[in-house]
Design an enzyme around this catalytic site. Structure first.
Site, PDB file in Angstrom:
ATOM      1  N   ARG A 127       0.848  -1.187   0.000  1.00  0.00           N
ATOM      2  CA  ARG A 127       0.000   0.000   0.000  1.00  0.00           C
ATOM      3  C   ARG A 127       0.890   1.245   0.000  1.00  0.00           C
ATOM      4  NH1 ARG A 127      -2.297   0.497   6.241  1.00  0.00           N
ATOM      5  NH2 ARG A 127      -0.263   0.476   7.259  1.00  0.00           N
ATOM      6  N   ASN A 165      -5.115   8.019   4.158  1.00  0.00           N
ATOM      7  CA  ASN A 165      -4.995   7.201   5.371  1.00  0.00           C
ATOM      8  C   ASN A 165      -3.542   7.163   5.787  1.00  0.00           C
ATOM      9  OD1 ASN A 165      -6.333   5.169   7.264  1.00  0.00           O
ATOM     10  ND2 ASN A 165      -4.562   4.023   6.523  1.00  0.00           N
ATOM     11  N   GLU A 166      -3.270   7.559   7.029  1.00  0.00           N
ATOM     12  CA  GLU A 166      -1.912   7.527   7.574  1.00  0.00           C
ATOM     13  C   GLU A 166      -0.903   8.082   6.566  1.00  0.00           C
ATOM     14  OE1 GLU A 166      -2.178   3.892  10.820  1.00  0.00           O
ATOM     15  OE2 GLU A 166      -1.278   3.471   8.868  1.00  0.00           O
ATOM     16  N   GLU A 323      -7.689   4.899  15.104  1.00  0.00           N
ATOM     17  CA  GLU A 323      -7.338   3.474  15.109  1.00  0.00           C
ATOM     18  C   GLU A 323      -6.569   3.125  16.375  1.00  0.00           C
ATOM     19  OE1 GLU A 323      -5.126   1.956  11.817  1.00  0.00           O
ATOM     20  OE2 GLU A 323      -6.252   3.088  10.319  1.00  0.00           O
TER      21      GLU A 323
END
Length: 686
Positions: A127, A165-166, A323
């Site tokens: 990713r 995301n992140e 998270e």
């Protein structure tokens, strides 16, 4: 410190599960329905209601499903999930889905793939395989973000936007041609002329003088140590490049939905250092964070430290725990399940430090893929499991704690300064020691304060310091003239400063201060250091107060007769020389600790310095060290979070306060906090 842009919180739909449309804490997880057959979705929402879930993050890694090809779109499944969640009173923090590009995009445009310092391509298969500075990637990602935003702009389930995301988790440092071109633009904006860049970078050394910006490269693999200021500026640039990408997605979302709040999940935890989150905070409507516990003696302290820092990055306002894990993770060398009570304790400790949302990765544990052994709210064992029972119990507790939603963190009497740029600069190569760890020293001081029962705020550099009785500046390596003057003013106005080894050694360009260390703080501290004396891994130095130092020592000359020597070196070539000092300055004082004492060794030093600063713990002496106290407050009440740091019961009988959750009410007149337990007590505002 940057402040949040507009302080907007979640836009709760009217039918959201929980206590109506009034005060509530958000509770939920990343939800990935595309991993499961349609018949599982109905069970998911039923179990979500049973667990008290009122929000999910949706679509985080869905790009390939939403856009199967360059001109193909599939929203039918996402439409159905959005409608299903809304019908069941569950709000949606909708992701732009740009975190992980699909195979068709990297096949058509391999030029979006990152490149390492050694020139290796980072290939697809995991990713975040994209360059933050790639114009091609940005075109495709912003097209996706705009399409998603316009389709769901008016959907009643939409409560917030979740950008990517992140950001930077795997791709913060890219050394490609795109990065080189963007780096040169950034440098031109920072320095204006190549002559100023040459001065800042000290290019007279090793014949590195530039005659044009087009000659400058990222600090790629070189024959020896790359230019230190070039490395530092590349770290600054890399954080800024991701921040600029964040702004680009934000602009698209604001155009389509100007009233929907926007966030992205930071990673204030462990050694994640590439993104300057204090600088990023101004770009989001509310701060969000991901945190995963690392094993070790300071695991709980590190969780508290990170949550504390996140709360102060957020400026004391509520923030979103996007998270964390219900139990084991999948990416450590050994991944152990959490012990009974830890799921709730870890969650409530984040709430204690200002989180008004508690979410996990993820809702249902994956059956396939790289994270299939990562725990979830619904584990492989299903809802008939200890994990799901703990999940449902936490949901009930968070509903009971709804009255404290919107309250703010109560400032502590002590601050621990945290500076990303000193972190970056102090751990670069070609230094006196490669063993130095900036964040660990800050964490050790935090652990020492916890052991003394004293609340400490972990605050980004630039936070106003006037109301703090004591300020600890661990390894504040990079100190410019203006910063030094601020610290002098703080001290002379009545504050008590504590500096440590390898502080105030360089200026903002990573140029060494001349005339002896610690540069512009020499007069304030009343000492001068000619030589650093770093220690080998198996070396230690004894101090005459009974403690022992590792990692570092200094050859200190006391230059002011008013300096009080709190401890001296007891052995070795510096035997008899000062190791820990304190000097009165104006209405305050400035102390210096010249070696790494670790969390245990600092406990004694902290006790002496706190006493001299007039700071005492708020907990009864018998609870200090075994219980952590964090305080939130609103106009009417203070909310005391008491967290058991031990594996033994702790008696809270004489602490006072009214438990918010009936489950925390004392039985038979004796309030006992179970092992790894947490309770919240309401007290009148002081």
């Amino acid at each position: 410190m940057a402040a949040a842009r507009s302080h907007r919180w979640l836009r709760w739909p009217e039918n959201t599960a929980g206590r109506g449309s009034g005060r509530k804490l958000a509770y939920g997880a990343d939800y990935n329905p595309e991993q499961w057959p349609r018949e599982v979705w109905d069970e998911d929402v039923r179990l979500m209601r049973e667990a008290g879930v009122n929000i999910v993050s949706l679509g985080v890694f869905s790009w390939a499903r939403i856009q199967p090809g360059p001109d193909e779109w599939d929203f039918a499944w996402l439409d159905e999930v959005m409608d299903l969640l809304h019908a069941n009173g569950i709000a949606v923090d909708l992701a732009t889905a740009t975190a992980s590009p699909p195979p068709w995009l990297t096949t058509l445009h391999p030029e979006i793939l990152p490149v390492t310092a050694a020139g290796e391509t980072v290939w697809p298969g995991a990713r975040q395989h994209w360059r933050p500075t790639s114009p091609v990637f940005r075109t495709h990602a912003l097209r996706l973000a705009e399409t998603v935003a316009r389709r769901y702009a008016d959907h009643p389930a939409l409560t917030a936007w979740h950008i990517s995301n992140e950001l930077g988790c795997h791709n913060v440092y890219d050394y490609s041609g795109d990065a080189a071109a963007a780096f040169r633009i950034w440098l031109r904006e920072r320095y204006g002329t190549v002559e100023r860049l040459n001065t800042a970078w000290g290019t007279a050394f090793w014949s590195q003088h530039y005659t044009g910006f087009d000659q400058v490269l990222p600090p790629r693999l070189a024959a020896s140590h790359p230019n230190p200021t070039q490395q530092l500026d590349f770290k600054r640039f890399s954080s800024d490049a991701l921040k600029e990408y964040l702004r680009a997605e934000r602009a698209v979302l604001e155009s389509a939905t100007p009233d929907v709040p926007i966030t992205t999940n930071f990673m204030v935890m462990g050694e994640t250092r590439g993104m300057n989150y204090a600088d990023w905070a101004a770009e989001v409507d509310f701060v969000s964070n991901d945190h995963y516990v690392r094993p070790g003696a300071q695991a709980l302290d590190e969780l508290s430290f990170s949550a504390n820092l996140t709360g102060n990055i957020a400026g004391g306002r509520p923030w979103f725990l996007m998270e964390h894990s219900t139990s084991a993770v999948n990416w450590q060398p050994v991944n152990r399940a959490k012990a009974p009570g830890e799921l709730a304790r870890d969650s409530l400790l984040h709430v204690a430090h200002g989180a008004d949302a508690v979410c996990f990765f993820q809702w249902r544990q994956s059956a396939a893929g790289a994270e299939k052994y990562h725990s979830a709210m619904v584990p492989h064992a299903g809802p008939e499991s200890a994990v799901f029972r703990a999940v449902a119990d936490l949901g009930r507790r968070l509903e009971e704690l709804a009255p404290l939603a919107g309250s703010h963190r109560k400032p502590a009497p002590v601050a621990i300064l945290f500076d990303w740029e000193s972190w970056w600069a102090s751990e670069q190569d070609s230094h006196p020691s490669s063993l130095l760890r900036y964040r660990q020293e800050a964490l050790d001081w935090y652990s020492a304060m916890l052991a003394r029962g004293v609340r400490a705020d972990v605050v980004p550099l630039g936070t106003p310091l006037e109301h703090y009785r004591m300020v600890v500046a661990p390894i504040l390596h990079m100190v410019g003239e203006d910063r030094a003057k601020e610290l002098v003013r703080y001290t002379e106005s009545g504050g008590h400063l504590v500096a440590t080894y390898f502080s105030a050694v360089v200026d903002e360009n990573d140029h060494a201060w001349l005339g002896g260390y610690p540069g512009p703080l020499r007069d304030l501290l009343g000492l001068r250091i000619e030589e650093f004396v770093p220690l080998l891994p198996d070396e230690e130095v004894r101090l005459d107060d009974g403690s022992a130092g590792t990692l570092w020592s200094d050859d200190i000359t006391v230059t002011d007769p008013q300096v009080e020597v709190l401890a001296s070196y007891a052995d070795g070539p510096r035997a008899g020389q000062a190791a820990i000092t304190r000097r009165s300055a104006g209405a305050g004082s400035a102390a210096y600790v010249s070696t790494r004492l670790g969390a245990q060794g600092l406990t004694g030093v902290a006790a002496r310095l706190l006493a001299k600063a007039g700071v005492a713990g708020e907990l009864p002496p018998r609870l200090r060290g075994s219980v952590e106290l964090a305080v939130r407050a609103d106009a009417a009440s203070e909310y005391w979070f008491v967290v058991n740091r031990t594996a033994e019961p702790v008696d809270l009988a004489d602490l006072g306060g009214e438990p918010i959750d009936p489950a925390d009410a004392p039985e038979g007149g004796a309030g006992v906090l179970p092992p790894r337990g947490a309770a919240v007590l309401r007290r009148p505002t002081a």
